[in-house]
Scaffold this motif. Structure first.
Motif, PDB file in Angstrom:
ATOM      1  N   THR A   1       0.831  -1.204   0.000  1.00 50.73           N
ATOM      2  CA  THR A   1       0.000   0.000   0.000  1.00 50.73           C
ATOM      3  C   THR A   1       0.865   1.252   0.000  1.00 50.73           C
ATOM      4  N   SER A   2       1.912   1.241   0.820  1.00 48.58           N
ATOM      5  CA  SER A   2       2.803   2.404   0.898  1.00 48.58           C
ATOM      6  C   SER A   2       3.521   2.671  -0.415  1.00 48.58           C
ATOM      7  N   VAL A   3       3.923   1.623  -1.109  1.00 47.63           N
ATOM      8  CA  VAL A   3       4.563   1.793  -2.414  1.00 47.63           C
ATOM      9  C   VAL A   3       3.530   2.250  -3.441  1.00 47.63           C
ATOM     10  N   ALA A   4       2.387   1.588  -3.464  1.00 50.26           N
ATOM     11  CA  ALA A   4       1.369   1.868  -4.482  1.00 50.26           C
ATOM     12  C   ALA A   4       0.810   3.280  -4.375  1.00 50.26           C
ATOM     13  N   LEU A   5       0.655   3.776  -3.143  1.00 45.37           N
ATOM     14  CA  LEU A   5       0.073   5.100  -2.938  1.00 45.37           C
ATOM     15  C   LEU A   5       1.094   6.152  -2.517  1.00 45.37           C
ATOM     16  N   LYS A   6       2.350   5.724  -2.378  1.00 43.29           N
ATOM     17  CA  LYS A   6       3.452   6.633  -2.044  1.00 43.29           C
ATOM     18  C   LYS A   6       3.187   7.449  -0.779  1.00 43.29           C
ATOM     19  N   MET A   7       2.695   6.731   0.242  1.00 37.98           N
ATOM     20  CA  MET A   7       2.416   7.385   1.524  1.00 37.98           C
ATOM     21  C   MET A   7       2.367   6.346   2.633  1.00 37.98           C
ATOM     22  N   PRO A   8       2.507   6.799   3.866  1.00 39.47           N
ATOM     23  CA  PRO A   8       2.324   5.878   4.984  1.00 39.47           C
ATOM     24  C   PRO A   8       0.865   5.418   5.042  1.00 39.47           C
ATOM     25  N   THR A   9       0.667   4.172   5.423  1.00 40.03           N
ATOM     26  CA  THR A   9      -0.693   3.655   5.518  1.00 40.03           C
ATOM     27  C   THR A   9      -1.507   4.406   6.566  1.00 40.03           C
TER      28      THR A   9
ATOM     29  N   ARG B   1      -5.831  -5.552  -1.196  1.00 41.40           N
ATOM     30  CA  ARG B   1      -4.445  -5.359  -0.736  1.00 41.40           C
ATOM     31  C   ARG B   1      -4.221  -4.032  -0.017  1.00 41.40           C
ATOM     32  N   ILE B   2      -5.118  -3.077  -0.191  1.00 40.58           N
ATOM     33  CA  ILE B   2      -4.940  -1.766   0.436  1.00 40.58           C
ATOM     34  C   ILE B   2      -5.210  -1.883   1.938  1.00 40.58           C
ATOM     35  N   VAL B   3      -4.256  -1.443   2.739  1.00 43.27           N
ATOM     36  CA  VAL B   3      -4.383  -1.429   4.189  1.00 43.27           C
ATOM     37  C   VAL B   3      -4.515   0.024   4.629  1.00 43.27           C
ATOM     38  N   VAL B   4      -5.508   0.297   5.468  1.00 42.18           N
ATOM     39  CA  VAL B   4      -5.839   1.688   5.798  1.00 42.18           C
ATOM     40  C   VAL B   4      -5.558   2.032   7.267  1.00 42.18           C
ATOM     41  N   PHE B   5      -4.587   1.365   7.858  1.00 43.40           N
ATOM     42  CA  PHE B   5      -4.156   1.707   9.214  1.00 43.40           C
ATOM     43  C   PHE B   5      -2.644   1.597   9.273  1.00 43.40           C
ATOM     44  N   GLY B   6      -2.041   2.162  10.282  1.00 45.58           N
ATOM     45  CA  GLY B   6      -0.598   2.334  10.346  1.00 45.58           C
ATOM     46  C   GLY B   6       0.225   1.063  10.374  1.00 45.58           C
ATOM     47  N   GLY B   7       1.475   1.206   9.933  1.00 48.38           N
ATOM     48  CA  GLY B   7       2.433   0.117   9.931  1.00 48.38           C
ATOM     49  C   GLY B   7       3.148  -0.046   8.609  1.00 48.38           C
TER      50      GLY B   7
ATOM     51  N   ASP C   1       3.196  -1.125  15.660  1.00 45.19           N
ATOM     52  CA  ASP C   1       3.537  -1.430  14.269  1.00 45.19           C
ATOM     53  C   ASP C   1       4.236  -0.231  13.623  1.00 45.19           C
ATOM     54  N   VAL C   2       3.700   0.947  13.858  1.00 47.43           N
ATOM     55  CA  VAL C   2       4.288   2.170  13.297  1.00 47.43           C
ATOM     56  C   VAL C   2       5.680   2.401  13.879  1.00 47.43           C
ATOM     57  N   GLN C   3       5.816   2.250  15.175  1.00 45.85           N
ATOM     58  CA  GLN C   3       7.107   2.476  15.836  1.00 45.85           C
ATOM     59  C   GLN C   3       8.178   1.534  15.292  1.00 45.85           C
ATOM     60  N   VAL C   4       7.819   0.289  15.074  1.00 45.97           N
ATOM     61  CA  VAL C   4       8.779  -0.694  14.554  1.00 45.97           C
ATOM     62  C   VAL C   4       9.101  -0.399  13.085  1.00 45.97           C
ATOM     63  N   ALA C   5       8.113   0.018  12.323  1.00 51.29           N
ATOM     64  CA  ALA C   5       8.364   0.404  10.922  1.00 51.29           C
ATOM     65  C   ALA C   5       9.265   1.636  10.863  1.00 51.29           C
ATOM     66  N   GLU C   6       9.058   2.575  11.758  1.00 50.75           N
ATOM     67  CA  GLU C   6       9.892   3.783  11.789  1.00 50.75           C
ATOM     68  C   GLU C   6      11.353   3.447  12.066  1.00 50.75           C
TER      69      GLU C   6
END
Length: 136
Positions: free
Chosen positions: A61-69, A92-98, A122-127
């Protein structure tokens, strides 16, 4: 050619895993290239099986939409402008953080997706992976 290599992906995963261990959670960490292709996926011991697919879809999702979920959360609730977005692209689109894109010189060159705990973790670990990427 992707600017992300398997060796780089392993470094990002290592940083994320360290952060997950500090939080005391088992996570799945996925790294995708700029085309949404899997470079690496890492499932920590005892991480949820469902998180394998979720982590990859967050990165996609982040690649496809070029933004954080996480940017999609408010816009996709009922009656919001993008409600139902998560039903597109074969779900495949996920609409919450991570999921967070990896950006080099203003261009998205890949993404990290993390799943396995509450969204905040999830966000903290991705960061942690993003920070490692920025220091490569």
């Amino acid at each position: 050619m992707s600017q992300l290599t398997l060796d780089n992906a392993k470094k990002l995963i290592e940083s994320s895993e360290t952060e997950a261990r500090n939080l005391g959670v088992a996570m799945v960490i996925s790294i995708l290239d700029e085309g949404g292709n899997l470079i690496a996926v890492h499932r920590m011991d005892d991480a949820w099986l469902a998180s394998v697919d979720i982590a990859q879809n967050k990165a996609w999702t982040s690649v496809a939409l070029k933004m954080p979920t996480s940017n999609l959360a408010d816009a996709t609730v009922p009656k919001a402008e993008l409600y139902g977005l998560n039903t597109t692209n074969n779900g495949r689109i996920v609409v919450f953080g991570g999921g967070i894109p990896l950006v080099k010189e203003g261009k998205v060159v890949g993404a990290v997706g993390v799943s396995g705990s509450k969204v905040e973790h999830d966000v903290q670990v991705a960061e942690a992976a993003v920070k490692a990427f920025e220091s490569l």
